[in-house]
Motif scaffolding. Sequence first.
Motif, PDB file in Angstrom:
ATOM      1  N   HIS A   1       1.064  -1.121  -0.071  1.00 36.44           N
ATOM      2  CA  HIS A   1      -0.017  -0.119   0.060  1.00 36.44           C
ATOM      3  C   HIS A   1       0.865   1.221   0.056  1.00 36.44           C
ATOM      4  O   HIS A   1       2.019   1.427   0.557  1.00 36.44           O
ATOM      5  N   GLY A   2       0.445   2.468  -0.606  1.00 34.64           N
ATOM      6  CA  GLY A   2       1.103   3.403  -0.740  1.00 34.64           C
ATOM      7  C   GLY A   2       1.254   4.291   0.455  1.00 34.64           C
ATOM      8  O   GLY A   2       2.462   4.832   0.724  1.00 34.64           O
ATOM      9  N   LEU A   3       0.423   4.156   1.303  1.00 37.98           N
ATOM     10  CA  LEU A   3       0.390   4.780   2.533  1.00 37.98           C
ATOM     11  C   LEU A   3       1.470   4.398   3.265  1.00 37.98           C
ATOM     12  O   LEU A   3       2.163   5.167   3.953  1.00 37.98           O
TER      13      LEU A   3
ATOM     14  N   GLU B   1       6.863   5.158   6.044  1.00 34.40           N
ATOM     15  CA  GLU B   1       8.069   4.598   6.109  1.00 34.40           C
ATOM     16  C   GLU B   1       9.273   5.729   5.695  1.00 34.40           C
ATOM     17  O   GLU B   1      10.310   5.884   6.275  1.00 34.40           O
ATOM     18  N   ARG B   2       8.934   6.280   4.490  1.00 35.08           N
ATOM     19  CA  ARG B   2       9.867   7.461   4.066  1.00 35.08           C
ATOM     20  C   ARG B   2       9.820   8.338   5.072  1.00 35.08           C
ATOM     21  O   ARG B   2      11.068   8.843   5.284  1.00 35.08           O
TER      22      ARG B   2
ATOM     23  N   LEU C   1      10.479   3.380  13.578  1.00 34.17           N
ATOM     24  CA  LEU C   1       9.225   3.013  12.998  1.00 34.17           C
ATOM     25  C   LEU C   1       8.716   1.838  13.562  1.00 34.17           C
ATOM     26  O   LEU C   1       9.423   0.604  13.081  1.00 34.17           O
ATOM     27  N   ASN C   2       7.937   1.518  14.636  1.00 28.06           N
ATOM     28  CA  ASN C   2       7.706   0.349  15.225  1.00 28.06           C
ATOM     29  C   ASN C   2       6.345  -0.134  14.927  1.00 28.06           C
ATOM     30  O   ASN C   2       5.528  -0.202  15.473  1.00 28.06           O
ATOM     31  N   VAL C   3       6.313  -0.947  13.611  1.00 23.60           N
ATOM     32  CA  VAL C   3       4.970  -1.616  13.119  1.00 23.60           C
ATOM     33  C   VAL C   3       4.851  -2.991  13.702  1.00 23.60           C
ATOM     34  O   VAL C   3       5.820  -3.990  13.564  1.00 23.60           O
TER      35      VAL C   3
ATOM     36  N   SER D   1       4.372  17.657   7.862  1.00 23.13           N
ATOM     37  CA  SER D   1       3.088  17.223   7.767  1.00 23.13           C
ATOM     38  C   SER D   1       3.259  16.122   6.809  1.00 23.13           C
ATOM     39  O   SER D   1       3.879  16.301   5.805  1.00 23.13           O
ATOM     40  N   LEU D   2       2.451  15.076   7.047  1.00 16.43           N
ATOM     41  CA  LEU D   2       2.433  13.879   5.993  1.00 16.43           C
ATOM     42  C   LEU D   2       1.004  13.852   5.057  1.00 16.43           C
ATOM     43  O   LEU D   2      -0.166  14.015   5.759  1.00 16.43           O
TER      44      LEU D   2
END
Length: 308
Positions: free
Chosen positions: A198-200, A205-206, A215-217, A262-263
């Motif tokens: 998925h693009g989100l 991640e970027r 980043l703790n997924v 901001s994302l």
Amino acid sequence: MDIRQMRYFVACVDAGSLSKAALALSISQPSLSQQISEMENDLGAPLLVRSYSGVAPTEAGSTLYRHAQSIIKQFAQLRGDVKRGEHALSGQVAVGLPTSVAAVLAVPLFERMRAKYPGIQLQIFESMSGYLNELLANGRLDIAVLFRETETRGVTVAPLFSERLAVHGAAWVGNTRAKTVPLALLSGVPLVLPGRSHGLRLLVERAFDSAGLDLNVVADIDSLPTMLELARRGEAATILSGFLGRGKAHKDLLARYLVSPSLERSVALCRLNSVPQTAASRAVQDCMQQLVAEMAPTLDTAAARRGD
């Protein structure tokens, strides 16, 4: 090959089974099989792969499926135009909306179309963008709202607006009374996100990588209701559209826009170049663009930033 055979073939692909398609079409299975065989002989290529589990289109069958759907829709519109007059728009138009966009656009679109074009029957599909992209590629949708910035091969892209992302949940992070939260405060915070297809997920991640954050997924979950429920329970936070915090269904879930940085992701109207656009489809597209223009004060990301 005629329009009747095209309808038979589309029914077979949609049902994934000759027996189910025959039942839906109220014809015998041997008769349906004969019609498909005649089409294959006429086109000089196999159209369906048959197995114990059912049928699936071949590459040639997928091409025929897309064109057949377009022809069937145009034929239906032709009949409607003749009956109602050449200036009365009619026919079915299939529109795909991501859940976040559907939350703010689906009902206004339905109401506007019913008032302005009562002869047009909307088919609204609400799902995650990855699935909508598949439906568009397969010819199941006339128009899809997707998260894209530029045109890709075979797809026309018309920009609509920028959707701002927010963190949902994470009540233990930052000021819960604020409308925003700095991205840095989410470093190491347990998150549930869509899978890497998925693009989100790629966007998040970027952003974390560029900021040097952890980043703790803790789980890949391709289910919007599940991600929001986990965030509501405090099991983990998630990063999704800020629009989801506006709906009544999620009013009890803490949602804050991400800042520093901001994302955002671009939202656009997309359609296949290979499928001729009907007058009804153009009317729906124009209506969606008009609605977005009218709703600009609430959709504009700059408006959201005034609460930073």
